[in-house]
Motif scaffolding. Sequence first.
Motif, mmCIF file in Angstrom:
data_model
loop_
_atom_site.group_PDB
_atom_site.id
_atom_site.type_symbol
_atom_site.label_atom_id
_atom_site.label_comp_id
_atom_site.label_asym_id
_atom_site.label_seq_id
_atom_site.Cartn_x
_atom_site.Cartn_y
_atom_site.Cartn_z
ATOM 1 N N MET A 1 0.846 -1.174 0.000
ATOM 2 C CA MET A 1 0.000 0.000 0.000
ATOM 3 C C MET A 1 0.892 1.238 0.000
ATOM 4 S SD MET A 1 -2.891 1.149 2.762
ATOM 5 C CE MET A 1 -2.118 0.325 4.088
ATOM 6 N N PRO A 2 0.852 2.058 -1.075
ATOM 7 C CA PRO A 2 1.687 3.259 -1.140
ATOM 8 C C PRO A 2 1.169 4.336 -0.193
ATOM 9 C CG PRO A 2 0.381 3.004 -3.131
ATOM 10 C CD PRO A 2 0.132 1.809 -2.291
ATOM 11 N N VAL A 3 2.055 4.835 0.638
ATOM 12 C CA VAL A 3 1.685 5.827 1.644
ATOM 13 C C VAL A 3 2.265 7.178 1.250
ATOM 14 C CG1 VAL A 3 1.877 6.461 4.078
ATOM 15 C CG2 VAL A 3 1.620 4.069 3.439
ATOM 16 N N ARG A 4 1.468 8.225 1.426
ATOM 17 C CA ARG A 4 1.893 9.590 1.167
ATOM 18 C C ARG A 4 1.760 10.405 2.439
ATOM 19 N NH1 ARG A 4 3.149 11.399 -4.291
ATOM 20 N NH2 ARG A 4 3.078 13.365 -3.224
ATOM 21 N N LEU A 5 2.620 11.386 2.592
ATOM 22 C CA LEU A 5 2.460 12.408 3.623
ATOM 23 C C LEU A 5 1.884 13.617 2.906
ATOM 24 C CD1 LEU A 5 5.807 12.175 5.607
ATOM 25 C CD2 LEU A 5 3.690 10.936 5.978
ATOM 26 N N ARG A 6 0.693 14.021 3.287
ATOM 27 C CA ARG A 6 0.069 15.150 2.618
ATOM 28 C C ARG A 6 -0.826 15.909 3.573
ATOM 29 N NH1 ARG A 6 -3.668 11.571 -1.428
ATOM 30 N NH2 ARG A 6 -5.334 11.119 0.029
ATOM 31 N N MET A 7 -1.375 17.016 3.073
ATOM 32 C CA MET A 7 -2.198 17.885 3.890
ATOM 33 C C MET A 7 -3.676 17.562 3.667
ATOM 34 S SD MET A 7 0.167 19.684 5.172
ATOM 35 C CE MET A 7 0.040 21.359 5.638
ATOM 36 N N VAL A 21 -0.912 14.444 7.444
ATOM 37 C CA VAL A 21 -1.339 13.071 7.689
ATOM 38 C C VAL A 21 -0.538 12.082 6.862
ATOM 39 C CG1 VAL A 21 -3.696 13.694 8.316
ATOM 40 C CG2 VAL A 21 -3.159 13.235 5.943
ATOM 41 N N ALA A 22 -0.455 10.862 7.356
ATOM 42 C CA ALA A 22 0.042 9.715 6.593
ATOM 43 C C ALA A 22 -1.202 8.982 6.114
ATOM 44 C CB ALA A 22 0.897 8.820 7.466
ATOM 45 N N ILE A 23 -1.315 8.815 4.779
ATOM 46 C CA ILE A 23 -2.545 8.289 4.216
ATOM 47 C C ILE A 23 -2.229 7.483 2.955
ATOM 48 C CG2 ILE A 23 -2.988 10.324 2.798
ATOM 49 C CD1 ILE A 23 -5.952 10.086 3.636
ATOM 50 N N PRO A 33 -7.190 9.223 7.829
ATOM 51 C CA PRO A 33 -5.779 8.890 7.638
ATOM 52 C C PRO A 33 -5.343 7.718 8.501
ATOM 53 C CG PRO A 33 -5.963 10.750 9.105
ATOM 54 C CD PRO A 33 -7.361 10.414 8.661
ATOM 55 N N MET A 34 -4.191 7.173 8.161
ATOM 56 C CA MET A 34 -3.594 6.142 9.010
ATOM 57 C C MET A 34 -3.105 6.752 10.312
ATOM 58 S SD MET A 34 -1.379 3.747 6.572
ATOM 59 C CE MET A 34 -1.317 4.408 4.938
ATOM 60 N N GLU A 35 -2.545 7.974 10.197
ATOM 61 C CA GLU A 35 -2.009 8.641 11.386
ATOM 62 C C GLU A 35 -1.987 10.149 11.166
ATOM 63 O OE1 GLU A 35 1.889 8.451 14.292
ATOM 64 O OE2 GLU A 35 1.802 7.172 12.533
ATOM 65 N N LEU A 36 -2.362 10.891 12.196
ATOM 66 C CA LEU A 36 -2.260 12.341 12.191
ATOM 67 C C LEU A 36 -0.874 12.706 12.708
ATOM 68 C CD1 LEU A 36 -3.569 15.187 11.959
ATOM 69 C CD2 LEU A 36 -4.294 14.893 14.316
ATOM 70 N N LEU A 37 -0.094 13.397 11.870
ATOM 71 C CA LEU A 37 1.294 13.701 12.217
ATOM 72 C C LEU A 37 1.495 15.137 12.687
ATOM 73 C CD1 LEU A 37 2.910 11.932 9.157
ATOM 74 C CD2 LEU A 37 2.669 11.052 11.477
ATOM 75 N N GLY A 38 0.610 16.032 12.322
ATOM 76 C CA GLY A 38 0.784 17.415 12.737
ATOM 77 C C GLY A 38 -0.379 18.277 12.309
ATOM 78 N N GLY A 67 9.396 4.660 3.697
ATOM 79 C CA GLY A 67 9.130 4.811 2.277
ATOM 80 C C GLY A 67 7.960 5.693 1.899
ATOM 81 N N ALA A 68 7.355 6.398 2.844
ATOM 82 C CA ALA A 68 6.253 7.299 2.492
ATOM 83 C C ALA A 68 6.803 8.494 1.727
ATOM 84 C CB ALA A 68 5.545 7.778 3.753
ATOM 85 N N LEU A 69 6.088 8.914 0.683
ATOM 86 C CA LEU A 69 6.516 10.046 -0.127
ATOM 87 C C LEU A 69 5.727 11.288 0.265
ATOM 88 C CD1 LEU A 69 6.720 8.398 -3.634
ATOM 89 C CD2 LEU A 69 8.604 9.094 -2.178
#
Length: 122
Positions: A1-7, A21-23, A33-38, A67-69
């Motif tokens: 599952m490709p994960v992205r860090l985005r707003m 978020v990591a989603i 999201p999978m996780e709230l990062l900030g 490996g999240a982009l």
Amino acid sequence: MPVRLRMAIHGRRHNRIFHLVAINQRTRRDAKPMELLGIYDPALKLGDTHKTVRWSVDRIKYWLGVGALPSKSVVKLLECGGVLPPDSKYHPKILGPKSGTESSNDRSSDSTPSSGMTSVAS
């Protein structure tokens, strides 16, 4: 599952806040999201001189490590905050143009026509 860090955008119009978020990259922008990062709040409150950013640096580095982009806007925010160095491998200038786009120089250097058809004399 490709994960992205985005707003992800939340809040009312003209009073937006952005969650970092990591989603899964295939889901919609404001999906769970999978996780709230900030949290990034670009609005200035009374008496404040700076915009508010609260994040978990350890978790951001973890997701980058597995490996999240990050998106371009997230890269800019992390570089301003000192989480990523300005010459990181995620910087848009280092990534280069997207694949599938050709520059005009590449097309003009071809001496053969680019149509895949050939004429046959009968």
